[in-house]
Design an enzyme around this catalytic site. Structure first.
Site, PDB file in Angstrom:
ATOM      1  N   TRP A   1       0.755  -1.203   0.001  1.00 17.45           N
ATOM      2  CA  TRP A   1       0.053   0.136  -0.018  1.00 17.45           C
ATOM      3  C   TRP A   1       0.902   1.141   0.030  1.00 17.45           C
ATOM      4  O   TRP A   1       0.673   2.468  -0.751  1.00 17.45           O
ATOM      5  CB  TRP A   1      -0.950   0.150   1.126  1.00 17.45           C
ATOM      6  CG  TRP A   1      -1.788   1.164   1.366  1.00 17.45           C
ATOM      7  CD1 TRP A   1      -3.036   1.352   0.670  1.00 17.45           C
ATOM      8  CD2 TRP A   1      -1.694   2.528   2.097  1.00 17.45           C
ATOM      9  NE1 TRP A   1      -3.582   2.540   1.093  1.00 17.45           N
ATOM     10  CE2 TRP A   1      -2.742   3.153   2.002  1.00 17.45           C
ATOM     11  CE3 TRP A   1      -0.469   2.789   2.704  1.00 17.45           C
ATOM     12  CZ2 TRP A   1      -2.960   4.596   2.507  1.00 17.45           C
ATOM     13  CZ3 TRP A   1      -0.388   3.958   3.343  1.00 17.45           C
ATOM     14  CH2 TRP A   1      -1.789   5.078   2.960  1.00 17.45           C
ATOM     15  N   HIS A   2       1.971   1.115   0.633  1.00 18.85           N
ATOM     16  CA  HIS A   2       2.715   2.385   0.586  1.00 18.85           C
ATOM     17  C   HIS A   2       3.494   2.563  -0.476  1.00 18.85           C
ATOM     18  O   HIS A   2       4.184   3.672  -0.926  1.00 18.85           O
ATOM     19  CB  HIS A   2       3.960   2.173   1.992  1.00 18.85           C
ATOM     20  CG  HIS A   2       3.222   2.333   3.275  1.00 18.85           C
ATOM     21  ND1 HIS A   2       2.453   1.508   3.879  1.00 18.85           N
ATOM     22  CD2 HIS A   2       3.127   3.534   4.082  1.00 18.85           C
ATOM     23  CE1 HIS A   2       2.113   1.888   4.936  1.00 18.85           C
ATOM     24  NE2 HIS A   2       2.299   3.314   5.188  1.00 18.85           N
ATOM     25  N   GLY A   3       3.853   1.561  -1.414  1.00 15.57           N
ATOM     26  CA  GLY A   3       4.617   1.662  -2.280  1.00 15.57           C
ATOM     27  C   GLY A   3       5.028   0.451  -3.274  1.00 15.57           C
ATOM     28  O   GLY A   3       5.269  -0.907  -2.297  1.00 15.57           O
TER      29      GLY A   3
ATOM     30  N   PHE B   1       2.138   8.676  -0.532  1.00 12.05           N
ATOM     31  CA  PHE B   1       1.299   7.446  -0.544  1.00 12.05           C
ATOM     32  C   PHE B   1       0.161   7.530  -1.170  1.00 12.05           C
ATOM     33  O   PHE B   1      -0.731   8.283  -0.391  1.00 12.05           O
ATOM     34  CB  PHE B   1       1.400   6.674   0.790  1.00 12.05           C
ATOM     35  CG  PHE B   1       2.827   6.787   1.251  1.00 12.05           C
ATOM     36  CD1 PHE B   1       3.879   6.023   0.614  1.00 12.05           C
ATOM     37  CD2 PHE B   1       3.071   7.367   2.586  1.00 12.05           C
ATOM     38  CE1 PHE B   1       5.108   6.008   1.090  1.00 12.05           C
ATOM     39  CE2 PHE B   1       4.641   7.353   2.962  1.00 12.05           C
ATOM     40  CZ  PHE B   1       5.289   6.592   2.203  1.00 12.05           C
TER      41      PHE B   1
END
Length: 303
Positions: free
Chosen positions: A152-154, A303
């Site tokens: 989800w963050h990258g 994000f």
């Protein structure tokens, strides 16, 4: 923010001087966290990245600085949102609850970025069976949730490893570490949590896995750099006060002092004068920093 949280207030809200005052005060606190603490700690991180005089001490200073920076940046953002919401009559949920006072990784994730944690819990972990399944499936559920939390963050390997890193600790704590931590003095379990959280944010802050590994090697003396040096000591002295203030600010100490003062009539009178004065001074100081400084977006805008 979920629709159910604000569903009723979208139709009808209560506006009051108390809500307006609380909202302004909360917004100022959040802005202070961002501008005075997070941005200043970010400057220290930039100095570390640009210097060629790295030492083991400097690696640790940079790691601790970012661990505090990311907290004040994101919790400050959340405070500002909560404050703005209250000004307009909305009661938004808290997103942070002093995570750095945690005594386990499990407790940390109940206090850190609570909106993200509850979303993954309610929409992924529980539908997969949560902890009401066999041990093997429970481990699968934890690994899947934390793999996706990292993703989800990258879409970078350091974020994936960061998520799986926490999955490992949550599994270990569930099976035997939590019992061990409960038998230790609170200070020991607290230091355990802070140590591994700081290491996790070294992974999180890196631009690649190779950079993350290099920084971790530097922290543990595996890069053949000096333990200390004049430049490291200079920046530790220069930013020492900010690091101490940030460390204290990450605990509920000031809130507890305020609550204690409120139990006395004279204390309440003093707070009625001191709080507005302090907030006005903070706004003047923040304005000076913003006018004199450069643009510093919130970290989580990535994000």
């Amino acid at each position: 923010m979920r629709y159910t949280t604000v569903e009723e207030e979208l139709e009808q809200r209560t506006h009051s001087i108390e809500n307006f005052s609380y909202g302004i005060n909360r917004f100022i606190i959040g802005l202070s966290k961002k501008v005075l603490l997070a941005n200043t700690l970010g400057e220290l991180g930039k100095i570390f990245s640009n210097t060629n005089e790295k030492t083991v001490l400097f690696y640790w200073i940079a790691a601790v600085a970012f661990t505090l920076q990311v907290y004040f940046d994101f919790s400050g953002y959340s405070d500002m949102a909560i404050g703005l919401g209250r000004i307009f009559g909305f009661h938004f949920l808290e997103n942070f609850n002093y995570p750095y006072i945690s005594k386990s990784i499990t407790e940390f994730w109940k206090r850190w970025h609570m909106s993200l944690g509850t979303w993954f819990r309610d929409y992924l972990y529980i539908p997969m069976g949560g902890n009401r399944v066999s041990r093997v499936k429970w481990v699968r559920n934890i690994v899947v949730v934390w793999f996706l939390t990292g993703f989800w963050h990258g879409a970078q390997w350091n974020f994936i490893v960061w998520g799986l890193y926490f999955a490992l600790f949550l599994i270990l704590e569930k099976h035997f570490l939590k019992r061990l931590l409960n038998s230790l003095p609170p200070a020991a379990s607290h230091m355990y949590t802070l140590f591994f959280i700081t290491v996790s944010f070294v992974l999180f802050n890196a631009n690649s896995m190779s950079e993350a590994l290099e920084n971790l090697q530097g922290m543990f003396g595996m890069l053949y750099v000096p333990l200390c040096g004049p430049e490291s000591l200079y920046y530790l002295k220069s930013y020492g006060l900010v690091l101490i203030m940030a460390g204290i600010g990450a605990t509920p100490l000031t809130v507890k002092i305020k609550q204690k003062l409120e139990t006395y009539k004279s204390g309440r009178g003093a707070l009625n004068i001191m709080v507005p004065v302090v907030h006005v001074l903070l706004m003047l100081l923040i304005t000076g920093y913003l006018v004199d400084g450069s643009f510093n977006p919130f970290l989580y805008f990535r994000f």
